[in-house]
Scaffold this motif. Structure first.
Motif, short mmCIF file in Angstrom:
data_model
loop_
_atom_site.label_atom_id
_atom_site.label_comp_id
_atom_site.label_asym_id
_atom_site.label_seq_id
_atom_site.Cartn_x
_atom_site.Cartn_y
_atom_site.Cartn_z
N LYS A 115 0.25 -11.22 -4.65
CA LYS A 115 0.71 -11.11 -3.27
C LYS A 115 2.12 -10.55 -3.19
O LYS A 115 2.42 -9.66 -2.38
N ILE A 116 3.01 -11.06 -4.05
CA ILE A 116 4.41 -10.62 -4.02
C ILE A 116 4.54 -9.21 -4.59
O ILE A 116 5.29 -8.37 -4.06
N LEU A 117 3.81 -8.92 -5.67
CA LEU A 117 3.90 -7.61 -6.29
C LEU A 117 3.53 -6.49 -5.32
O LEU A 117 4.21 -5.45 -5.28
N MET A 118 2.47 -6.69 -4.54
CA MET A 118 1.97 -5.62 -3.68
C MET A 118 2.97 -5.23 -2.58
O MET A 118 2.86 -4.16 -2.00
N HIS A 119 3.94 -6.10 -2.31
CA HIS A 119 4.94 -5.80 -1.29
C HIS A 119 6.33 -5.58 -1.91
O HIS A 119 7.34 -5.63 -1.20
N SER A 120 6.36 -5.34 -3.21
CA SER A 120 7.65 -5.21 -3.89
C SER A 120 8.01 -3.75 -4.14
O SER A 120 7.18 -2.84 -3.98
N HIS A 121 9.26 -3.52 -4.54
CA HIS A 121 9.73 -2.17 -4.83
C HIS A 121 9.27 -1.66 -6.19
O HIS A 121 9.55 -0.52 -6.56
N PHE A 122 8.55 -2.49 -6.95
CA PHE A 122 8.03 -2.07 -8.25
C PHE A 122 6.79 -1.18 -8.14
O PHE A 122 6.42 -0.50 -9.10
N ILE A 123 6.14 -1.21 -6.99
CA ILE A 123 4.91 -0.45 -6.80
C ILE A 123 5.21 1.03 -6.60
O ILE A 123 6.14 1.40 -5.88
N THR A 124 4.42 1.87 -7.26
CA THR A 124 4.51 3.31 -7.06
C THR A 124 3.12 3.88 -6.75
O THR A 124 2.12 3.39 -7.29
N ASN A 125 3.09 4.89 -5.91
CA ASN A 125 1.84 5.58 -5.61
C ASN A 125 1.63 6.81 -6.50
O ASN A 125 0.61 7.49 -6.38
N ASP A 126 2.60 7.07 -7.36
CA ASP A 126 2.52 8.19 -8.26
C ASP A 126 2.24 7.69 -9.67
O ASP A 126 3.13 7.15 -10.34
N PRO A 127 1.03 7.84 -10.17
CA PRO A 127 0.69 7.30 -11.50
C PRO A 127 1.46 7.96 -12.63
O PRO A 127 1.60 7.38 -13.71
N THR A 128 2.00 9.16 -12.42
CA THR A 128 2.73 9.85 -13.49
C THR A 128 4.07 9.19 -13.78
O THR A 128 4.64 9.39 -14.86
N GLU A 129 4.61 8.41 -12.86
CA GLU A 129 5.88 7.73 -13.09
C GLU A 129 5.70 6.24 -13.39
O GLU A 129 6.67 5.51 -13.55
N ALA A 130 4.45 5.83 -13.52
CA ALA A 130 4.16 4.40 -13.75
C ALA A 130 4.40 4.03 -15.21
O ALA A 130 4.04 4.76 -16.13
N ASP A 131 5.02 2.87 -15.41
CA ASP A 131 5.17 2.30 -16.75
C ASP A 131 3.91 1.52 -17.15
O ASP A 131 3.52 1.54 -18.32
#
Length: 461
Positions: free
Chosen positions: A172-188
């Motif tokens: 729940k917290i992760l989905m509304h956090s600044h850690f989420i990216t919509n660009d898979p190429t920059e995902a860790d």
């Protein structure tokens, strides 16, 4: 041929050589006998006399060693014998002498070192934490809200409660956090957002269908997206707090062996859990508001209350249930649970079959120093927090000398442990929205430590 005959003739004419060939087999036989005698003498009980007081509780025959799954857990059915049979120890030492077996192995030694910090390396942690907060990115596999199983993938829209709230809180917290990216190429890392807790409650899946659901989910994302196949799932993770998660991946071994599993069932004995690759998630019972004051007078030495669902717990209650200093209770507790934790110096976290319980976080919340009796258990946030600075880890074999272990902890050592308990308990609390260094951020840091420093580029066709 002539040389061989000449040698035999020469030996037959030499008397000293005859004596040599006579004594050689005799010496070899005597040496072999002597070594066998030493081995028997050092390993057999026949040559040893243990001077200890024996007490007899029952004339019943001792049960044969059994596996944990087949042990009838009963504190009135020779629980000590079951416990020590499992550990391959004899249970007939005297309780009055505090069971000197721990002395033989040096187990009653210094459990506390009051020179240690609550972090393994606070400077490194704080520096890395800032970097993690700025740069760490996670890609969540997209899902359709109209999907018939959207309830398994969507975050909950309420405040989670109960023993397995950690799993729901994190998503729940992760989905509304600044850690989420919509660009898979920059995902860790890549997050697989299925919920084991929600699967168990979904009548279409249930406990029996979890394995197939997870397998189908992983196969689907591996065929639909290119991210899984480039690393074999090594940069993917899921989060689960229910014990069902330990068997949920049995039909998709790539998840067990490659992916990061953030789970509450973090025992080295459980199939599929790999220490250092996987991470231990604390099981936290959410409580509103701030923790109570720590100035409460703690008259009780130690406290335990819980179900008797493992030989270790059965042995603990059997040995200490009538003790005035160690309060060991089984079944429902009539008095308020929090009240008993606040009036106790030490609170016991005792292994069950699945090792995951909320007793540790309960103890920390009420300012009680945790006593951890769970052999080969990967403790939550162990990569970051130094558990020796705010808890006491006791081997299961030392249950009979538990009081002696605790009484050897001086007042200054206890005060130091408890002061550190008050420092670390903020790391074992879920906040929505999250607060720096709380359970969410520390879990994120555990994931950050497990990210790969080398990103495999996608092959574009």
């Amino acid at each position: 041929m002539e040389k061989t005959s000449f040698l035999l003739y020469h030996v037959s004419q030499n008397r000293s050589s005859k004596r040599y060939f006579f004594y050689l087999p005799m010496t070899s036989a005597f040496t072999t006998f002597f070594l066998i005698f030493i081995y028997i003498a050092t390993t057999s009980k026949f040559f040893h006399t243990v001077k200890t007081t024996i007490y007899i509780e029952s004339e019943e025959e001792r049960p044969s060693p059994l596996s944990y799954q087949n042990i009838p857990i009963s504190i009135d059915n020779n629980a000590e014998d079951f416990f020590f049979d499992t550990l391959k120890f004899n249970a007939n030492f005297s309780k009055d002498t505090q069971w000197s077996i721990a002395n033989l192995f040096g187990s009653v030694g210094n459990y506390v070192n009051n020179k240690e910090n609550v972090f393994h390396d606070s400077e490194t942690f704080l520096e890395d934490y800032k970097h993690m907060n700025k740069s760490f990115k996670i890609y969540v596999y997209p899902y359709n809200k109209n999907d018939p199983f959207a309830n398994i993938l969507l975050p909950v829209d309420y405040q989670p409660k109960g023993s397995y709230a950690s799993e729901l809180y994190f998503k729940k917290i992760l989905m509304h956090s600044h850690f989420i990216t919509n660009d898979p190429t920059e995902a860790d890392l890549f997050f697989m957002p299925f919920s084991i807790v929600e699967m168990r409650h979904d009548l279409r899946i249930g406990v029996e269908g979890i394995k197939d659901f997870v397998k189908n989910y992983v196969v689907n994302i591996s065929q639909t997206y290119p991210y899984w196949n480039r690393t074999g799932g090594a940069d993917h993770f899921y989060v689960a707090c229910h014990s069902s998660s330990r068997s949920a991946m049995e039909k998709i071994n790539e998840v067990q062996f490659n992916s990061i599993q953030v789970v509450c069932s973090s025992s080295y004995f459980l199939s599929g859990y790999v220490a250092h690759k996987d991470a231990s998630l604390p099981q936290i019972w959410p409580r509103p508001g701030d923790p109570p004051e720590s100035s409460y007078i703690r008259k009780q030495l130690a406290f335990f209350a819980g179900q008797i669902n493992s030989p270790v717990r059965a042995a603990l209650v059997k040995i200490w249930r009538n003790d005035t200093d160690i309060f060991a209770h089984f079944g429902r507790f009539k008095k308020p649970y929090g009240y008993q934790l606040m009036r106790s110096k030490f609170c016991l976290h005792v292994k069950v079959f699945e090792v995951n319980t909320a007793h540790i976080s309960d103890a920390l919340y009420y300012g009680c120093v945790p006593i951890i009796i769970a052999d080969r258990h990967d403790l939550p946030f162990a990569d970051i927090l130094n558990w020796n600075s705010f808890s006491v880890v006791v081997a299961a074999v030392d249950i009979p000398v538990l009081k002696r272990v605790l009484q050897r902890i001086s007042f200054d050592e206890y005060s130091w442990l408890q002061s550190n308990v008050l420092k670390v308990r903020k790391h074992f609390k879920w906040n929505d929205p999250p607060v720096d260094h709380d359970a969410f951020y520390i879990t994120m840091y555990e994931l950050w430590l497990r990210r790969s420093s080398v990103r495999v580029p996608l092959m574009r066709v």
